[in-house]
Design an enzyme around this catalytic site. Sequence first.
Site, short mmCIF file in Angstrom:
data_model
loop_
_atom_site.label_atom_id
_atom_site.label_comp_id
_atom_site.label_asym_id
_atom_site.label_seq_id
_atom_site.Cartn_x
_atom_site.Cartn_y
_atom_site.Cartn_z
N LYS A 1 0.95 -1.13 0.02
CA LYS A 1 -0.06 0.00 0.06
C LYS A 1 0.93 1.15 -0.01
CE LYS A 1 -3.78 -2.52 2.25
NZ LYS A 1 -4.63 -2.93 3.36
N GLN B 1 -4.34 -1.31 9.82
CA GLN B 1 -4.44 -2.87 9.31
C GLN B 1 -4.75 -3.68 10.15
OE1 GLN B 1 -3.42 -3.26 6.06
NE2 GLN B 1 -4.25 -5.64 6.52
N ASP C 1 -11.09 3.03 4.42
CA ASP C 1 -11.35 1.80 4.50
C ASP C 1 -13.16 1.68 4.31
OD1 ASP C 1 -9.43 -0.18 3.99
OD2 ASP C 1 -8.83 0.17 6.25
#
Length: 313
Positions: free
Chosen positions: A52, A96, A119
Site C-alpha cells: 500500500k 491494518q 477503508d
Amino acid sequence: MPRILDGAAIAAQIKKEVAEEVKHLAQSGVRPGLAAVLVGHVPASEIYVRSKVQTCAELGLYSDLITPPDSVTTEEMLDLVSALNSRDDIDGILIQLPLPKQVDAKVLLDAVSPAKDVDGFHPINAGRLQAGRPALAPCTPAGVIEVLRRNSIPISGQNAVVVGRSDIVGKPAAMLLLHQNATVTICHSKTRDLGALTRQADILVAAIGRPGFITPEMVKPGSTIIDVGINRIETREDFDRFFKGNEKREAAFLKRGSVIVGDVHPAAFELSSAYTPVPGGVGLLTIAMLMSNTVRAARMRRGLLENSGETVS
Ligand code: NAP
C-alpha cells in the site's frame, strides 16, 4: 469460452487515473496523504501494508507508515488515531487488521474520523452508503463494481446474488449493486436452499471464505461470477479436488506447498460467460480502490465534490 475479467488490467487503469488526479490536485497545492498503521509483526499484514505504501509512492500520494509495537494498548491507539484525525497532511487513515487481542478493534475503527475512513468501515460511512449519499465505500466491494462497470457488464435490472453478508464485503457489495439498480438477494449461512437462489443470479458475487464452495450446479449458465474469496489450500487432497490436471497450478503447488483458491469451484467458472479469476481478479483491485478512496477523501475534505452532483460510486 467464458471471458476472464482481468483484475490486473483494471487495477492498472484505476491507478493511472488516480495518478492523473493527484497531479491535477497538485496544481492547487493539495497532496493526498495516507497514514498506514501497522501494529506488531504479522507477516501477511507487513506485505499488504508495504504494498500500500509503495503504491502511494508510485502514484504520487504522501504516506506515513506508523508501526506501534505488539504491546500497544487501546488507549495508546486511540491517542494515535486522534492525532491522525487532526493532521492536515493526512486524508486517509488505514488501520491494518488484525490487531493484537488487547486492542479493541471496534472502538478504534469507530474513532477514525469518517472523513478519513478510507477503508469505509465506519458506521457513518456505512449509513451514508445505504442512504445513497457521497461516501467512502469499502475498497473490495467498490472493486467489484469497477470490474463490472469497466467490462461493460450490465448491472441495472439484473438479478444479483451476493453470498456473504459481512460488513466489509457482502453487505456493502449488495448495497452498491442495489444503487446500480440490480435486484439484489443477500445469502448467508442460514439461507435455505442456497443453490435455488444462486441459480437465479445473472451476477453472482461469492464472499464466503470457503474454498470452492460454489459448485457448478449452483450456477446459472451464462452468468457473470465475481469471486471475492481468497483461501489457501495446503493438502494434496484439496489440491486435487480443485485443480487436478492443471499443470500450471501443480507446479506452483509443488514449489510453494500451497495455492490460492477462491470461493467458487474452478469448474463452476466454465459455465459462466465471464468471471474473475483467483488470484488475479478482485483481490488486485483492493489497493487501487484504497488509493482512489484516499484521493476522494482529500477532495471531499476540501469540499471539492460538492458541486459535482456525485453520489456513491
Ligand atoms: P466473513 O466475515 O467470514 O463472512 C463470510 C460470510 O459468508 C458470512 O456472511 C457467512 O454467513 C457466509 N457464509 C459462511 N458459510 C456459509 C455457507 N455455508 N453458506 C452461505 N453463506 C455462508 O468473510 P469476509 O471478510 O466477508 O470475506 C469473504 C471472503 O473474501 C474471504 O475468502 C476473504 O479472504 C475474502 N476477502 C478478499 C478481499 C480482497 O480481495 N482484497 C478482501 C476481504 C475479504 P453468516 O453471516 O451467516 O455467518
